[in-house]
Design an enzyme around this catalytic site. Structure first.
Site, mmCIF file in Angstrom:
data_model
loop_
_atom_site.group_PDB
_atom_site.id
_atom_site.type_symbol
_atom_site.label_atom_id
_atom_site.label_comp_id
_atom_site.label_asym_id
_atom_site.label_seq_id
_atom_site.Cartn_x
_atom_site.Cartn_y
_atom_site.Cartn_z
ATOM 1 N N GLY A 133 0.819 -1.203 0.000
ATOM 2 C CA GLY A 133 0.000 0.000 0.000
ATOM 3 C C GLY A 133 0.853 1.254 0.000
ATOM 4 O O GLY A 133 2.075 1.198 -0.140
ATOM 5 N N ILE A 180 -7.062 -3.874 -1.171
ATOM 6 C CA ILE A 180 -8.438 -4.192 -1.554
ATOM 7 C C ILE A 180 -9.311 -2.947 -1.557
ATOM 8 O O ILE A 180 -10.364 -2.923 -2.192
ATOM 9 C CB ILE A 180 -9.074 -5.262 -0.642
ATOM 10 C CG1 ILE A 180 -9.231 -4.743 0.789
ATOM 11 C CG2 ILE A 180 -8.290 -6.554 -0.671
ATOM 12 C CD1 ILE A 180 -10.141 -5.602 1.638
ATOM 13 N N ASP A 181 -8.865 -1.889 -0.857
ATOM 14 C CA ASP A 181 -9.671 -0.665 -0.781
ATOM 15 C C ASP A 181 -9.628 0.147 -2.065
ATOM 16 O O ASP A 181 -10.442 1.049 -2.266
ATOM 17 C CB ASP A 181 -9.190 0.222 0.364
ATOM 18 C CG ASP A 181 -9.466 -0.395 1.729
ATOM 19 O OD1 ASP A 181 -10.387 -1.223 1.812
ATOM 20 O OD2 ASP A 181 -8.761 -0.058 2.687
ATOM 21 N N GLU A 279 -16.949 0.900 6.102
ATOM 22 C CA GLU A 279 -16.664 0.941 7.543
ATOM 23 C C GLU A 279 -16.232 2.328 8.023
ATOM 24 O O GLU A 279 -16.360 2.649 9.199
ATOM 25 C CB GLU A 279 -15.586 -0.087 7.902
ATOM 26 C CG GLU A 279 -14.257 0.133 7.205
ATOM 27 C CD GLU A 279 -13.214 -0.901 7.617
ATOM 28 O OE1 GLU A 279 -13.314 -1.405 8.749
ATOM 29 O OE2 GLU A 279 -12.314 -1.188 6.810
ATOM 30 N N THR A 542 -20.972 -9.854 -25.162
ATOM 31 C CA THR A 542 -20.701 -11.198 -25.674
ATOM 32 C C THR A 542 -19.495 -11.780 -24.963
ATOM 33 O O THR A 542 -18.534 -11.058 -24.674
ATOM 34 C CB THR A 542 -20.431 -11.181 -27.187
ATOM 35 O OG1 THR A 542 -19.902 -12.449 -27.599
ATOM 36 C CG2 THR A 542 -19.430 -10.101 -27.579
ATOM 37 N N SER A 544 -17.393 -13.622 -26.285
ATOM 38 C CA SER A 544 -16.285 -13.703 -27.245
ATOM 39 C C SER A 544 -15.429 -12.440 -27.266
ATOM 40 O O SER A 544 -14.278 -12.481 -27.723
ATOM 41 C CB SER A 544 -16.831 -13.966 -28.652
ATOM 42 O OG SER A 544 -17.580 -15.163 -28.699
ATOM 43 N N GLU A 643 -11.998 -22.466 -29.912
ATOM 44 C CA GLU A 643 -12.819 -23.429 -30.652
ATOM 45 C C GLU A 643 -12.631 -23.378 -32.177
ATOM 46 O O GLU A 643 -12.764 -24.391 -32.852
ATOM 47 C CB GLU A 643 -14.289 -23.248 -30.310
ATOM 48 C CG GLU A 643 -14.843 -21.860 -30.610
ATOM 49 C CD GLU A 643 -16.290 -21.691 -30.161
ATOM 50 O OE1 GLU A 643 -16.943 -22.713 -29.894
ATOM 51 O OE2 GLU A 643 -16.763 -20.550 -30.082
#
Length: 808
Positions: A133, A180-181, A279, A542, A544, A643
């Protein structure tokens, strides 16, 4: 050693080259300087550690782990160990950081930093990669700033020689932000934020099912002591009725406003109320606003059955999301590039994300702007605090305000806006529809839902859709409106008659390549059918991710996470079975986005796609690569195949080839993931992206309708009246459908150029292929002040002065 010479050792080959490099790619002329790590514990960090180690080793550098953060740097000894290729294997799916982290008081004192400097000098380390951080990164910058004086003191104390001091005369610092903040200014996303959002949304989805059954109000408290990003995005992703964030305390009298809003929602037929609280939320008077305070207020004033949930540290753990793995990997590679290019004059930088672009920013500029947010909040300059957080945060806040705090007007615009889903269904479509419907209603428009795609539009399968009609849609996968792949060309006359019959003034088309093609066909038919001269916008949706005009499509992130989590389970299944290679077929049509990005996120050994041509020689090289890999401690292989990458080299063919060539060395298994990639609940990214896209599309249409209104009617026939709304590098932009013709390969239904192709060499290098890496488009140093042009004038002046003082 000279960093500029180290960079020249990269061969400047084509981005997609599979050719083996010249020897100079992995040999350096002089002993390289050695990158190393100091980390704090968050999901996604292991991907950054893995990438930095492997790319560092790829350049010929020695790479060291520092265990237990700055404490390990001070203590030295076994805390600083050489990293190997195998030592970072099977790390991608692990949360936290495998090399550990610790808060270190010793490093805050000069004596502790001197011990750390001594340990580095003795190992010849003069490059430092810090993941943490703003506190960790500020400490690293201080360490770098006083490096020369630390060496002088060490020489005077007789702990290092003059030659050692001369060899280690300067220290290079590169930072990656793990939080994460998402509270570090200068980057759109920090490592760990997306994974935290995944944990939160999983809980929200579980809660909403029971809350709807019992008609409850739920108050969810999430982390964010000083930054409301998690709370804000969660509110958008779940369609919350209210959010409390530190950057923007509610107005005086918010208690009455909140209760009226909850009561209004219930009166409209909503069975569920959701309130999200950071918080660190507080009122204008500076007093904290906690989840229990809100619960008492709702129960006392409304009598609603109310429950609170405080998530706590569950948000910090768990398996990293695909986004965090890719982000960490890209940041790790860019950090190595920055270290190799650094000179003694280069300021300490932090590697950041802006849109889909990796950028480098001066570390202390970012730290200063981050501090400016705190100052603005302390001085009650709330609007400034929102702006200083950055454009992404500001856009999220503005979208939330429109969806949650603006009531529909009493007067109507008499404009009818139709929404249609086209092509294959994907997660996030419903979030875009919900946002478009509600923003349209707020603008005073009548919103019409077209069921079953262009076919439904031709047959008049159209009904009005209301505010409550889209309640709870953000978390639903698939398409609630129904969708078909049918293009409008065979129904043009019927569609024009339907538009006239229902008096449709504009059209929102949400879907994949069929939506793009359908929009083009409608624009082309304007010459013959005047009814089609209405503003239109295509929103790419989509799995894709193959729609021209946008770097990202709604639904692709959900599919990518599905593939990544499946690959994790498949790899884990081989933990007790040595020497096994898995071949997995992904969706995407001719577009290799899913295979490539899943390859990065899951640590694949190869990903075969149409855009990166391959032949039997390449297949042979990949098999040999796996044979050699099986001789190491890592005895698992993962191969992804798009594919439609090749008509002849089918999944069955590649499976048979690998099985035959691997006899006696490894055995093979194959998996075709199929339509599971299209299903499931949308990820936080797709919910948020869909919400913002739907909102922006309708606001744009509203402006176009005003422009195109002539003599009591709407008439739109200019190219810019029918656009694709897409994410391009760093911004959402509108591009005329007609102009995208030149950028499209219609035969294979893909754009002619794709930004993500430049990430393929990273995947190959991380899989230990000796390929060339194109460094011609590496990130350059930018200034945060340029990214904050909306900053108030006094703050800009103050910030410039502080930056100039820091540089001096």
């Amino acid at each position: 050693s000279g960093n500029s010479n180290s960079l020249n050792n990269f061969s400047r080959g084509a981005p997609n080259s599979l050719m083996r490099p010249r020897r100079s790619v992995i040999k350096t002329k002089r002993p390289p300087e050695n990158p190393m790590f100091v980390c704090l514990c968050l999901s996604g960090m292991n991907a950054a550690v893995r990438a930095t180690v492997r790319v560092g080793l790829y350049t010929g550098a020695k790479v060291y782990f520092v265990h237990e953060g700055y404490q390990g740097l001070v203590d030295g000894g076994d805390n600083i160990k050489l990293a190997t290729w195998e030592s970072v294997s099977m790390m991608l799916q692990l949360g936290g950081t495998v090399i550990g982290s610790a808060r270190c008081m010793d490093f805050r004192a000069r004596e502790g930093r001197m011990k750390a400097a001594l340990n580095l000098v003795k190992l010849g380390i003069t490059n430092l990669c810090v993941i943490g951080g703003d506190g960790s990164l500020t400490g690293a910058n201080q360490f770098r700033t006083e490096w020369s004086t630390l060496l002088v003191d060490l020489v005077k104390a007789g702990k290092i020689s003059d030659d050692e001091a001369k060899t280690s005369s300067h220290l290079n610092i590169v930072g990656m932000v793990g939080s994460i903040d998402n509270d570090f200014c200068g980057t759109d996303m920090t490592i760990g934020t997306d994974s935290a959002l995944h944990r939160i949304i999983e809980v929200v989805d579980a809660i909403t099912t029971t809350a709807q059954s019992h008609q409850r109000t739920f108050i969810l408290e999430v982390m964010g002591r000083h930054c409301g990003y998690l709370a804000l995005v969660t509110a958008l992703a779940c369609g919350a009725d209210w959010v409390f964030i530190p950057e923007m305390p509610p107005d005086e009298g918010w208690e009455g406003h909140l209760c009226r809003r909850l009561a209004d929602q219930r009166a409209r037929g909503c069975r569920l109320n959701v309130i999200i609280v950071a918080e660190g939320a507080m009122g204008r008077d500076g007093k904290p606003i906690g989840s229990e305070d809100i619960k008492k207020l709702v129960e006392k004033n409304l009598g609603f059955d109310t429950r609170t949930t405080v998530l706590g540290h569950v948000q910090r753990g768990g398996t990293p999301s695909a986004f965090d793995r890719i982000l960490g990997s890209r940041m790790g590679v860019e950090a190595v590039m920055a270290l190799l290019e650094a000179t003694p004059e280069t300021p300490a930088c932090v590697v950041s994300l802006s849109g889909n672009q990796a950028v480098r920013l001066p570390l202390m500029e970012c730290v200063q702007v981050t501090k400016d947010v705190t100052t603005a909040m302390a001085e009650n300059r709330w609007e400034d605090a929102i702006k200083l957080r950055g454009k992404s945060f500001e856009n999220n806040w503005n979208t939330y305000k429109m969806l949650a705090h603006i009531n529909p007007p009493d007067t109507k615009s008499n404009i009818n806006v139709a929404i249609v889903n086209v092509g294959a269904p994907c997660a996030g479509m419903n979030a875009a529809v919900r946002s478009a419907v509600r923003i349209g209603i707020i603008q005073g428009h009548n919103m019409l839902a077209v069921h079953d795609g262009f076919e439904g539009l031709a047959h008049g399968n159209i009904v009005p859709i209301t505010w409550t009609g889209v309640s709870g849609w953000t978390g639903k996968g698939g398409s609630e409106l129904g969708t078909k792949r049918v293009l409008p060309s065979k129904y043009i006359e019927e569609i024009s008659l339907t538009i006239a019959k229902f008096n449709i003034h504009s059209l929102v088309i949400i879907g994949g390549f069929e939506a793009f093609m359908g929009g083009l066909e409608l624009v082309t038919a304007r010459e013959k059918y005047e009814e089609l001269c209405i503003p239109m916008v295509v929103i790419p949706a989509t799995v894709s991710n193959n729609v021209p005009g946008s770097d990202f499509s709604i639904g692709a992130d959900t599919a990518l996470n599905t593939i990544t989590s499946t690959c994790d389970r498949i790899k884990q299944s081989a933990a007790g079975t040595k020497r096994r290679v898995f071949i997995i077929e992904t969706m995407g049509g001719y577009c290799g986005y899913l295979a490539t990005m899943a390859g990065l996120a899951a640590g694949a050994d190869a990903a075969y796609i149409y855009e990166d041509k391959f032949g039997i020689r390449d297949l042979e090289m990949n098999v040999e690569h796996l044979v050699q890999k099986m001789k190491t401690d890592v005895k698992r292989g993962l191969i992804l195949r798009n594919e439609k990458c090749n008509a002849n080299y089918t999944t069955d063919f590649i499976f048979a080839l690998y099985s035959e060539e691997g006899k006696g060395v490894f055995d093979c298994r194959k998996n075709i993931l199929g339509h599971m990639q299209q299903g499931g609940t949308p990820t936080p990214f797709d919910r948020n992206f869909g919400t913002k896209m739907g909102s922006k599309a309708v606001l744009w249409l509203t402006e176009k309708l005003k422009e195109m209104y002539r003599h009591g009617r709407i008439f739109a026939n200019t190219p810019d009246s029918a656009c694709v709304l897409g994410m391009r590098k760093r911004a959402l932009t509108f591009q005329p459908l007609a102009e995208l013709n030149e950028q499209t390969d219609f035969e294979h239904r893909i754009p002619k150029t794709s930004w993500w192709l430049k990430l393929r060499p990273i995947m190959k290098i991380l899989a230990k292929y000796n390929i060339s890496l194109d460094t011609s488009e590496h990130a350059h140093m930018e200034h945060v002040i340029k990214k904050r042009v909306s900053m108030p004038a006094p703050l800009i002046k103050k910030h410039k002065e502080e930056v100039e003082e820091e540089e001096e």
